[in-house]
Motif scaffolding. Structure first.
Motif, PDB file in Angstrom:
ATOM      1  N   PHE A  19       0.820  -1.208   0.000  1.00 30.71           N
ATOM      2  CA  PHE A  19       0.000   0.000   0.000  1.00 30.71           C
ATOM      3  C   PHE A  19       0.854   1.258   0.000  1.00 30.71           C
ATOM      4  CE2 PHE A  19       0.789  -0.997   4.441  1.00 30.71           C
ATOM      5  CZ  PHE A  19       0.920   0.220   5.077  1.00 30.71           C
ATOM      6  N   PRO A  66      -3.920   5.183   4.421  1.00 26.75           N
ATOM      7  CA  PRO A  66      -3.381   4.082   3.611  1.00 26.75           C
ATOM      8  C   PRO A  66      -4.328   3.640   2.479  1.00 26.75           C
ATOM      9  CG  PRO A  66      -4.243   3.232   5.692  1.00 26.75           C
ATOM     10  CD  PRO A  66      -4.532   4.695   5.686  1.00 26.75           C
ATOM     11  N   LYS A  96     -12.721   4.836  -1.624  1.00 24.98           N
ATOM     12  CA  LYS A  96     -14.120   5.123  -1.325  1.00 24.98           C
ATOM     13  C   LYS A  96     -14.164   6.284  -0.342  1.00 24.98           C
ATOM     14  CE  LYS A  96     -18.304   3.012   0.351  1.00 24.98           C
ATOM     15  NZ  LYS A  96     -18.921   1.896   1.023  1.00 24.98           N
TER      16      LYS A  96
END
Ligand SMILES: Cc1cc2nc3c(=O)[nH]c(=O)nc-3n(C[C@H](O)[C@H](O)[C@H](O)COP(=O)(O)OP(=O)(O)OC[C@H]3O[C@@H](n4cnc5c(N)ncnc54)[C@H](O)[C@@H]3O)c2cc1C
Length: 267
Positions: A37, A53, A73
């Motif tokens: 990530f 993250p 999101k």
């Protein structure tokens, strides 16, 4: 791991509340492995203070230059700020971070993604395709409005299984239940070197771990723990894991985010 000021190439809505951001990632993209990530400063300065993250969805070639794509999101302040950014804006990124998926040589794999958890799974699927392994891709969401990345996984040749809570796309079923049903259809001998990989909400991961244990299939999962520093210093992302007859807390950012399902203590 490297900190750099990247440039946003694109930042587009892909589904309800969800966006794809492509970043110029010179010097980072070639080091990224599936399940790793990046830690991103979402504001212009130090507000919000903590980075957020995001899984590296994939590495892309944009006009002959390497770029990384994240899928996110909007859930709070940081991600809302991210959605306001425009192509050409600078963005402070730290990465690639963490330990991703351990890719053995499975014959069959089941990738189980819940919602935005799909973001951790695409590079994994790309690697598994290179190993010529059969991929069943399970994706679960609230409704058809939240279905993301389906075509990307289909283009890789994955067998797609969509489940939605309201049945507006695919099966009206929880993905771990659908996974169990599909596993039952596959001859036992073919499952001996199978693997399950998962990323999504904790409740989905817990049920997927139970399904994996029942079917005796190895399972790795990427955990989306709430994270502070992202580099193992602050201990805010710990998860309770088995250690012999006792337990220990493992830092998701440093030890993970991918852990073996069998080592996690679900509470
Ligand atoms: C290793 C890792 C990879 C991730 N990859 C992605 C990704 O690819 N795409 C993506 O959209 N999200 C991903 N997440 C989750 C993402 O980091 C959070 O949604 C984000 O930090 C929320 O920031 P915010 O300021 O918008 O929300 P905040 O205001 O901080 O929080 C708002 C809401 O989001 C929830 N939330 C906050 N942090 C997390 C978290 N870490 N996991 C789950 N829920 C959280 C809170 O409980 C709260 O309800 C990942 C998390 C981790 C640990």
């Amino acid at each position: 791991m490297k900190q750099f000021i990247s440039k946003i190439i694109s930042n587009e809505r892909i589904a309800k509340e969800q966006y794809s951001m492509v970043l110029d990632a010179a010097g980072m993209s070639e080091k990224a492995t599936p399940g790793q990530f990046v830690h991103v400063r979402c504001g212009h300065d130090a507000d919000p203070l903590l980075r957020r993250p995001f899984s590296i969805y994939r590495v892309r070639d944009v006009g002959g230059q390497k770029a990384i794509e994240i899928i996110y999101k909007i859930v709070g302040r940081g991600t809302a700020l991210l959605a306001k950014k425009r192509p050409g804006d600078p963005i402070d990124v730290l990465g690639p971070l963490g330990n991703g998926f351990n890719i053995n040589n499975p014959s069959i794999t089941f990738i189980v993604a819940g919602g935005i958890g799909a973001a951790a799974c695409y590079m994994l699927a790309e690697e598994l395709v290179k190993k010529k392994c059969k991929i069943y891709y399970f994706f679960g969401a609230r409704s058809k409005d939240y279905v993301i990345c389906e075509e990307d996984f289909r283009a890789l040749g994955c067998e797609i299984h969509i489940c939605t809570d309201d049945g507006s796309s695919g099966h009206k079923k929880l993905i771990p239940d659908h996974l169990t049903d599909i596993i039952k259809e596959i001859p036992k001998a073919e499952l001996s070197t199978a693997e399950i990989y998962a990323c999504g909400p904790m409740i989905m991961l817990k049920k997927t771990a139970e399904a994996a244990e029942k079917a005796k299939i190895r399972c790795q999962m990427s955990l989306e723990a709430r994270m502070g520093c992202g580099v193992g210093a602050c201990m805010s992302c710990v998860v309770k894991c088995k250690q012999g007859d006792s337990f220990m807390y493992k830092r998701v950012c440093k030890y993970g985010p991918v852990l073996n399902a069998s080592e996690i203590i679900w509470e």
